[in-house]
Design an enzyme around this catalytic site. Structure first.
Site, mmCIF file in Angstrom:
data_model
loop_
_atom_site.group_PDB
_atom_site.id
_atom_site.type_symbol
_atom_site.label_atom_id
_atom_site.label_comp_id
_atom_site.label_asym_id
_atom_site.label_seq_id
_atom_site.Cartn_x
_atom_site.Cartn_y
_atom_site.Cartn_z
ATOM 1 C CE1 TYR A 297 -1.278 7.666 -4.434
ATOM 2 C CE2 TYR A 297 -2.151 7.533 -6.666
ATOM 3 C CZ TYR A 297 -1.076 7.603 -5.804
ATOM 4 O OH TYR A 297 0.206 7.606 -6.305
ATOM 5 C CE1 TYR A 341 1.579 10.374 -8.257
ATOM 6 C CE2 TYR A 341 3.815 10.786 -9.018
ATOM 7 C CZ TYR A 341 2.766 9.922 -8.814
ATOM 8 O OH TYR A 341 2.898 8.605 -9.157
#
Length: 388
Positions: A297, A341
């Site tokens: 991430y 995103y």
């Protein structure tokens, strides 16, 4: 699941389908529409229909509830529905929840999804605008009056300490940005397709909050992503090669807060990811050397370095050199810095593609993929394995 013992979930569930909308800065449609499109695409990928679905999992920060998406997507009765808290930290935990449901017979086919207009609508990067009173909000009250108002500012505190502790410069973070954008440049689905960057480009980008520059911060995206989870046995009879859920874990560290854990004993690591790492390694029986691709991430570059260190790929303070050496194929879709995103859900999809052998930046013979969710908050992770 215990942080002290091996759990029994590994190998009992698999990801059978993935589907996404296009990734854009202005989708032109509602978040519910994006969710339904992603769900239909994932079901079609798996060779299933809405009638096959009996479970749904999403995030708490979502405007499209499970029952509403089910109704709009033509899904019938639901025997399982669940939401995971803490923003991007929820990504891998949605799959864990789905796996728990199918492994115990609570549901047979569960769809995990995330859909938002995060660029044209609510922008998470803008930070705290207003907030109902809560215990979590009270914790932020120790930081907000001093100007720490946005995710970038919260991460910058930890990033500055990391650089100081290991005698590094902000160039250390640039290696993550360059790697992600190199992979995004080959990915037609990525917003930054065809647009690689150099370390010089990173160093020339404007400051957001020192020591973070613009190219250390993930983009903002409109779009949706869905993941179909079922039993490992059923997945083998469906359209795609299964990605077996070898291990799944959640983690919150001691003295954990949401993005503002500044009162821990140290600020150079991510204790919540250490909890996840210990459980993933224990349950899977694997080690860092067994991982073929890492999907970590990357809302902000410094936390990618810290994750590599928490998982034991390298020693503390050495992750920048590890990334620069391409020691592990990293974020081969371009990550959230380069592709989109989607609170990490698109990263799970990339891990599945790697195990199927269909990634645009394919790692030859990829058999084990590590995927992580958002850091700085209570988080989660997965190890996915190729079937057979």
């Amino acid at each position: 699941m215990s942080v002290r013992t091996r759990d029994q979930l590994g190998g009992r569930a698999a990801i059978a389908g993935i589907g996404a909308t296009e990734f854009s800065k202005d989708s032109g449609r509602s978040e519910l529409k994006l969710a339904v499109e992603a769900v239909h695409a994932a079901l079609d990928d798996a060779g299933l229909t809405p009638a096959d679905v009996d479970g749904m999992v999403t995030f708490t920060m979502d405007t499209s509830p499970e029952i509403t998406v089910a109704q709009a997507a033509g899904i019938g009765d639901l025997s399982f529905f669940s939401r995971i808290h803490y923003g991007g930290g929820a990504a891998c935990a949605t799959v864990q929840q789905a796996a728990l449901a199918v492994a115990t017979g609570v549901a047979e086919v569960v769809v995990c999804y995330r859909a938002f207009n995060e660029r044209s609508g609510r922008r998470f990067g803008s930070g705290v605008q207003q907030r109902e009173p809560s215990a979590e909000g009270a914790a932020l009250g120790w930081s907000l009056p001093w100007g720490l108002l946005t995710p970038a500012s919260w991460v910058a505190m930890t990033a500055q300490r990391y650089l100081h502790a290991y005698n590094l410069t902000p160039e250390a973070f640039g290696h993550v940005a360059v790697t992600d954008r190199r992979h995004a440049a080959n990915n037609p689905a990525a917003y930054f397709y065809g647009k690689p960057i150099t370390l010089a480009d990173h160093a020339a980008s404007r400051w957001i909050v020192e020591p973070l520059r613009l190219l250390d911060c993930c983009q903002e995206t409109d779009g949706g992503q869905a993941i179909v989870v079922t039993t490992a046995e059923r997945a083998r009879d469906l359209r795609q090669k299964p990605a077996v859920i070898t291990a799944a874990a959640q983690g919150a560290g001691r003295r954990q807060e949401a993005m503002s854990s500044f009162y821990r004993d140290g600020l150079t690591g991510l204790p919540e990811m250490d909890v996840v790492a210990r459980q993933l390694w224990r349950t899977s029986g694997l080690r860092p050397s067994d991982i073929d691709v890492g999907i970590l991430y990357d809302h902000f570059t410094p936390f990618v370095l810290m994750q590599l260190e928490e998982f034991g790929f390298c020693a503390p303070g050495e992750a920048a050199d590890f990334v620069a050496a391409d020691a592990l194929p990293l974020n081969t879709h371009g990550g959230q810095l380069g592709e989109a995103y989607l609170h990490g859900m698109n990263g799970i999809a990339e891990a599945v593609r790697q195990l199927r052998g269909t990634s645009v930046n394919q790692v030859s013979g990829a058999a084990h993929a590590l995927v992580t969710a958002g850091t700085g908050v209570p988080t989660s992770g997965l190890i996915l394995g190729a079937d057979g």
